[in-house]
Design an enzyme around this catalytic site. Structure first.
Site, PDB file in Angstrom:
ATOM      1  CB  SER B  29      26.336   6.290   5.804  1.00 48.28           C
ATOM      2  OG  SER B  29      26.009   6.589   7.138  1.00 48.28           O
ATOM      3  CE  LYS B  53      26.907  11.019  11.460  1.00 46.61           C
ATOM      4  NZ  LYS B  53      28.322  10.778  11.116  1.00 46.61           N
ATOM      5  CB  CYS B 138      30.833   1.333  16.223  1.00 49.56           C
ATOM      6  SG  CYS B 138      29.635   1.892  15.031  1.00 49.56           S
ATOM      7  N   GLY B 225      37.882  10.470   0.660  1.00 50.54           N
ATOM      8  CA  GLY B 225      38.161  11.346  -0.477  1.00 50.54           C
ATOM      9  C   GLY B 225      39.016  10.664  -1.533  1.00 50.54           C
ATOM     10  N   GLY B 252      36.210   7.828  -2.476  1.00 51.78           N
ATOM     11  CA  GLY B 252      36.864   8.766  -3.378  1.00 51.78           C
ATOM     12  C   GLY B 252      36.235   8.950  -4.736  1.00 51.78           C
ATOM     13  CB  THR B 274      34.770  12.987   0.716  1.00 53.11           C
ATOM     14  OG1 THR B 274      34.836  12.133   1.857  1.00 53.11           O
ATOM     15  CG2 THR B 274      35.534  14.256   0.998  1.00 53.11           C
TER      16      THR B 274
HETATM   17  C1  LIG Z   1      32.141  13.380   7.640  1.00 50.18           C
HETATM   18  C2  LIG Z   1      31.914  11.919   7.382  1.00 50.18           C
HETATM   19  C3  LIG Z   1      30.981  11.218   8.159  1.00 50.18           C
HETATM   20  C4  LIG Z   1      30.766   9.869   7.941  1.00 50.18           C
HETATM   21  N1  LIG Z   1      29.832   9.210   8.694  1.00 50.18           N
HETATM   22  C5  LIG Z   1      29.591   7.890   8.455  1.00 50.18           C
HETATM   23  C6  LIG Z   1      28.588   7.186   9.166  1.00 50.18           C
HETATM   24  O1  LIG Z   1      27.859   7.733   9.990  1.00 50.18           O
HETATM   25  N2  LIG Z   1      28.427   5.847   8.930  1.00 50.18           N
HETATM   26  C7  LIG Z   1      29.187   5.198   7.995  1.00 50.18           C
HETATM   27  O2  LIG Z   1      29.008   3.991   7.793  1.00 50.18           O
HETATM   28  N3  LIG Z   1      30.113   5.847   7.279  1.00 50.18           N
HETATM   29  C8  LIG Z   1      30.339   7.179   7.480  1.00 50.18           C
HETATM   30  N4  LIG Z   1      31.293   7.829   6.717  1.00 50.18           N
HETATM   31  C9  LIG Z   1      32.033   7.099   5.685  1.00 50.18           C
HETATM   32  C10 LIG Z   1      31.449   7.335   4.297  1.00 50.18           C
HETATM   33  O3  LIG Z   1      30.125   6.876   4.230  1.00 50.18           O
HETATM   34  C11 LIG Z   1      32.287   6.627   3.221  1.00 50.18           C
HETATM   35  O4  LIG Z   1      32.284   5.244   3.472  1.00 50.18           O
HETATM   36  C12 LIG Z   1      33.729   7.094   3.191  1.00 50.18           C
HETATM   37  O5  LIG Z   1      33.777   8.486   3.435  1.00 50.18           O
HETATM   38  C13 LIG Z   1      34.453   6.778   1.872  1.00 50.18           C
HETATM   39  O6  LIG Z   1      33.843   7.386   0.774  1.00 50.18           O
HETATM   40  P1  LIG Z   1      34.293   8.832   0.186  1.00 50.18           P
HETATM   41  O7  LIG Z   1      35.767   8.783   0.002  1.00 50.18           O
HETATM   42  O8  LIG Z   1      33.533   8.993  -1.082  1.00 50.18           O
HETATM   43  O9  LIG Z   1      33.887   9.835   1.217  1.00 50.18           O
HETATM   44  C14 LIG Z   1      31.495   9.197   6.928  1.00 50.18           C
HETATM   45  C15 LIG Z   1      32.415   9.906   6.155  1.00 50.18           C
HETATM   46  C16 LIG Z   1      32.638  11.243   6.363  1.00 50.18           C
HETATM   47  C17 LIG Z   1      33.638  11.960   5.498  1.00 50.18           C
END
Ligand SMILES: Cc1cc2nc3c(=O)[nH]c(=O)nc-3n(C[C@H](O)[C@H](O)[C@H](O)COP(=O)(O)O)c2cc1C
Ligand SMILES: Cc1cc2nc3c(=O)[nH]c(=O)nc-3n(C[C@H](O)[C@H](O)[C@H](O)COP(=O)(O)OP(=O)(O)OC[C@H]3O[C@@H](n4cnc5c(N)ncnc54)[C@H](O)[C@@H]3O)c2cc1C
Ligand SMILES: Cc1cc2nc3c(=O)[nH]c(=O)nc-3n(C[C@H](O)[C@H](O)[C@H](O)COP(=O)(O)OP(=O)(O)OC[C@H]3O[C@@H](n4cnc5c(N)ncnc54)[C@H](O)[C@@H]3O)c2cc1C
Ligand SMILES: Cc1cc2nc3c(=O)[nH]c(=O)nc-3n(C[C@H](O)[C@H](O)[C@H](O)COP(=O)(O)O)c2cc1C
Ligand code: FES
Ligand code: FES
Lengths: 272, 309, 309, 272
Positions: B29, B53, B138, B225, B252, B274
């Site tokens: 998301s 999102k 939130c 990340g 990540g 990410t």
């Molecule tokens: C720019 C951005 C926006 C995000 N928006 C949401 C969101 O709206 N709702 C949510 O539950 N997580 C949100 N996340 C969290 C990601 O869904 C994910 O849980 C988190 O980034 C860890 O995974 P990753 O390291 O692969 O990015 C967001 C992350 C990023 C980087």
């Protein structure tokens, strides 16, 4: 205008001024669809540090889809990029964003391009496109000093009226590029790219005179594809806007994404 | 008659919270918008699911700029959950999404328990949604800004309220910013969660040394990340030992080996976040990599879940 | 008459927990041994302080191998606090250390409150120790393995017991694996801490995908290095707003900019850990960088502490 | 024997077998103090991913202090290293560790060097040193197949008795290197470097026959300088050991650091 992700070799990289490099990247069909003001996101370095791609404006595209960017080596990512030699591969995402809107038809009204420092490169592509339409733009550029002056030859090659200002007077006009702009007789249309302060000044100049003006904005970017909402910029809601995915905001203003609705915006729209 | 292609793909078929998935690879998301942006660049129909999102009752404007800053092998974001609201989502985004093959998992956000429930109620009227992911990171406005995600009681309350407002499976997304992630997991499972998503981002910050000010306008932001992967894998491991429901693991993931780490630690499915920003097709590559791995090892993906325990 | 060199150096003079320091740059416990190993490679006398490897009552054998694994911009370690014990430390390491210029801060570990107190009592008999850093991330054996570092009451108990056993300043080193770092900081300050060190490593793990087993023999380990810096800076920021005592900030510092992030967030001193493994002279470079920065900006280091708030 | 941290250019890098590279690094005085069996820690890549240095045995040192390492590109760090061209800089920490103990005096008893795969390179340096003492060692090497055979020319150049085994018989003896070892008449001293299983077998061979034997161990390393305690290896406490900083353990055994007390240990000491 559809973006592609592709890996391409560095055809050439030259240092053209202190810390400024001209990078020629190998051809890709997607780049033939690029328009002036669009940009690419380059993956720099082979590992996850640095993590994010770096956005760079397209300076010009050759007939075969090879293209150039001009950049300043200033931080971690651009330093890595500057160390790469011809033959090394770079991963590209692009062309991205919404570029400059060209005049509908050739015109003899003065069309002015205002560039500041490393904001100059996309104006080369723009000047070329205008020139192809038979328009000879007025190009006014500002740099800190003579050593930083770039792109002169490109603008001359497409027959632009060129004037250059430097902060210290070491080259051309001694003063601000906006002062050069004021000297041009009745500009009909202004295009600008450069530091935020310069853009604000140019927008103010244009808006108060009701001159149509487009500015290319800059924000830090993660995705470059409109999904992360990291690059938004505050704009006025002038007309009842068509609902846009990310067009949320407050009374009288809305966010727009620099990577999607921009980087080029109508100067009358942007809230500086 | 099934072809080799089919056979390989079958190795990845799985089920999470009652949702049938062609494969266990999702996009996280907030990192894939409402799916459309990346559709021109890749065949999104090959994804297992799209987690859209965060969606709130009314449009949220999010935080002021700057909203992102890069850190070593990671990034901080303080987008502030900017989104155009559930009505817009149902009208403009969902019709397109529901015609795609991947399961649609809608990330639900709110500032009060009631707001969460309201979004769930609204979404319950729509076709083509596979599950609700409840983002409990939130700020809880009623409780004065404490996040629902760090208090098991508040988290359970949100989950129960959403559960009561929908017929869809409810998947709480846990915040990693807690002393004991298993306590949070138990609380939401007891409240009716059909699966859990973990992890959301880690609370961090950076200082702009030149300006002598926090780099993000919001002061703090969420770290995501590759940098956080070891922390996320640890939490998946712990939660796998604590609760019985399936886990959607994320944090990540950049390649098939990373995804396997999560799966072997106990994740029944994984999400790429990410890394998509760097390489938009990462999730598809992970998916292809998992298929090749399962074939080479002669196992189904389900047989790999939690094997490292 | 003071030379320019002296003048620059004076900009860095500071005081933490009553200890006078030539400069605020330290090397973190467990990443610099007892100081001697690196002495052939660099002038360790230019360090502000040396925080020695954790010292326990009796020798500890630590964990089985493997003990370390690399992660993106970080590393996990599960050394398990292997050390030859306080008697050996006083006999073999301290005599050499106390003849060096940097302040010697001894990292104290124990499995019970009594063990911590015993180490403190033993060290109180020695000359040349500037302060005790109390590492509360050890497993609490009496409480069944829960770390002292995640429970404010247990942490306060350890700190009070150490405080009662020594005339030296007591600096608890906080674990970052908690929901609310400020609650931990308040608890240890109330118990008599003269300063706080933060952060210790983040609990993480990695899976060796080929072996389908955790990469560390101990299953979990502590994440350190640049990856954790945004998380550590956030905690320093929060603790700076919560308590009045000085903070020794650490977690992923690699260069002068990183150190400035911590200082501007509220750290009165900084320690370099993992980065030393990559470049042994990192701490000296940070120190030189701070001197140059202070000179260029026309400020003392103390004037920079917390300026980003 | 004092380690230095220095940045030095790559003088040459050649691929000598599938995934195996011979890297020549520029001279540094510290390298002239290196002894066979010692290693260096190379910083690979310009950023913090990867974070840790990579340990590599010194294959040989030239008279000016330039030196070679031979390595297999197998993971993230070595892949980066393999991409570097001559002229690029590498940061080195070394020489590190405790190498092979040479015989006190020239001897005509058979001295055997046993190498397995990418464990072979440090034996080159050792063979050269023995040769300088007037000793012609027996070198027995094992590789998976003919394509993986390395260092042959170096051993021949220093006049060693060389025999090679391959797992598939595609080159030399078809079988294990330990079988070659068994064919040598009454070895007086054995030096071994290679995979753990091979070292265990060689140690067992030597220990049961009471042949003096030294083995070079491998463990993942962070510091390479003895401070992190990440690289320890279990050894028997044979005699009441002099108190060593990190010599803690249990009944009958103690940890020793591969990067400090090792990488070379007495085979009778190591607990495999
Ligand atoms: C720019 C951005 C926006 C995000 N928006 C949401 C969101 O709206 N709702 C949510 O539950 N997580 C949100 N996340 C969290 C990601 O869904 C994910 O849980 C988190 O980034 C860890 O995974 P990753 O390291 O692969 O990015 C967001 C992350 C990023 C980087
Ligand atoms: C649409 C667009 C077009 C651009 N065109 C050009 C160009 O043609 N030539 C050129 O030299 N520069 C251009 N820039 C700026 C360029 O992207 C930055 O200079 C570059 O990202 C800096 O990276 P770094 O690794 O050197 O700096 P670092 O400070 O190490 O970067 C850290 C992070 O901040 C981001 N960042 C830092 N400065 C900027 C900036 N000014 N704008 C956006 N992000 C930034 C980086 O992308 C990265 O995510 C453009 C920026 C945008 C948004
Ligand atoms: C004393 C010593 C001497 C060595 N000499 C040589 C040599 O001459 N030639 C050669 O090819 N290799 C040698 N090795 C092994 C070499 O260090 C590893 O192959 C290399 O570190 C792998 O790095 P990578 O980035 O490719 O692998 P990755 O798997 O990406 O590395 C991840 C981490 O694991 C560590 N690691 C992975 N494999 C090994 C290993 N086998 N030994 C130690 N650490 C490892 C890395 O150093 C790094 O910290 C030696 C190891 C030691 C301890
Ligand atoms: C190998 C290793 C050993 C450590 N040993 C100790 C220790 O004995 N006592 C302690 O309080 N912290 C110990 N630490 C934690 C560090 O002192 C430091 O708090 C942490 O690594 C974060 O800083 P860094 O990211 O700069 O390494 C150790 C860290 C590492 C990497
Ligand atoms: S950079 Fe992600 S939305 Fe613009
Ligand atoms: S690698 Fe750190 S002690 Fe050996």
């Amino acid at each position: 205008m559809t973006a592609a992700e592709f890996t391409t070799p560095i055809l050439k990289q030259t240092r053209i001024a202190e810390d400024i490099y001209n990078l020629t990247l190998g051809p890709h069909p997607a780049m033939l669809t690029a328009t002036p003001g669009q940009f690419v996101q380059l993956a720099v370095g082979p590992t996850w540090d640095p993590l994010l791609r770096r956005p760079f404006s397209i300076c010009y595209v050759k007939d075969d889809g090879a293209f150039n960017i001009l950049y300043r080596a200033q931080g971690k990512g651009t330093a890595l990029l500057a160390h790469l030699c011809a033959g090394a591969s770079v991963n590209v995402l692009g062309p991205l964003g919404h570029g400059f809107t060209l005049p509908q038809a050739p015109t003899s009204d003065p069309i002015v391009l205002v560039g500041g420092g490393i904001g100059t490169p996309p104006l080369v592509f723009l000047a070329q496109s205008l020139s192809n339409m038979g328009i000879r733009p007025h190009v006014t550029l500002g740099f800190t000093n003579a050593d930083q002056v770039i792109c002169e030859e490109y603008f001359r090659a497409c027959g632009a009226h060129l004037s250059i200002a430097t902060d210290d007077g070491s080259y051309g006009y001694h003063g601000l590029v906006t002062e050069l702009l004021e000297q041009i007789n009745k500009p009909a249309l202004i295009y600008a790219c450069g530091p935020r302060g310069m853009l604000a000044a140019v927008a103010h100049f244009a808006n108060t005179r009701r001159i149509s003006c487009q500015v290319s904005m800059e924000e830090h970017m993660a995705c470059g594809m409109g999904v992360c909402l990291g690059c938004v910029c505050k704009t006025k809601v002038t007309a009842p806007a068509a609902p846009q995915p990310n067009a949320v905001g407050g009374p009288g203003w809305q966010w727009q994404r620099v990577c999607m609705e921009g980087p080029v915006f109508d100067a009358a729209e942007v809230i500086f | 008659m099934s072809t080799t292609q089919d056979h390989e793909t079958n190795l990845l078929v799985t089920q999470i919270a009652g949702i049938a998935l062609d494969n266990p690879v999702m996009v996280a998301s907030g990192t894939f918008g409402y799916g459309r942006e990346y559709a021109t660049l890749m065949d999104i129909d090959r994804l297992g699911a799209i987690m859209v999102k965060g969606v709130s009752v009314t449009p949220w404007t999010g935080n002021p700029m700057p909203r992102i800053v890069e850190t070593p092998a990671g990034m901080l974001n303080a987008i502030g959950l900017q989104n155009p609201g559930v009505a817009y989502f149902c009208r403009e985004a969902l019709p397109w999404l529901r015609q795609r093959k991947p399961a649609v998992i809608v990330n639900v956000i709110g500032k009060t328990v009631e707001e969460y429930a309201e979004v769930a109620t609204r979404l319950d009227q729509e076709q083509g949604i596979a599950a609700l992911e409840v983002n409990i990171s939130c700020p809880n406005v009623k409780e004065g800004g404490i996040a629902f995600g760090t208090d098991p009681v508040a988290a359970a309350e949100v989950v129960a309220a959403v559960k009561a407002s929908t017929s869809l499976p409810v998947i709480p997304k846990l915040s990693p910013n807690v002393t004991d992630i298993t306590a949070m997991a138990r609380a939401v499972v007891d409240a009716g969660a059909s699966a859990v998503s973990l992890v959301n981002t880690f609370l961090g910050m950076a200082i702009d040394v030149r300006k002598k000010r926090p780099a993000l306008a919001n002061v703090m932001g969420g770290l995501s990340g590759p940098a956080i992967r070891p922390l996320a894998v640890r939490m998946v491991w712990q939660v796998y030992e604590a609760v019985q429901v399936p886990i959607i693991g994320m944090g990540g993931i950049t390649c098939v080996e990373d995804a396997l780490e999560f799966i072997m630690a106990g994740a029944g499915a994984v999400a790429v976040g990410t890394a998509t920003f760097r390489h938009p097709t990462t999730a598809l590559q992970v998916c292809a990599g998992l298929a090749a791995y399962c074939k080479a090892e002669g196992v189904t993906i389900n047989e790999l879940v939690g094997v490292a325990h």
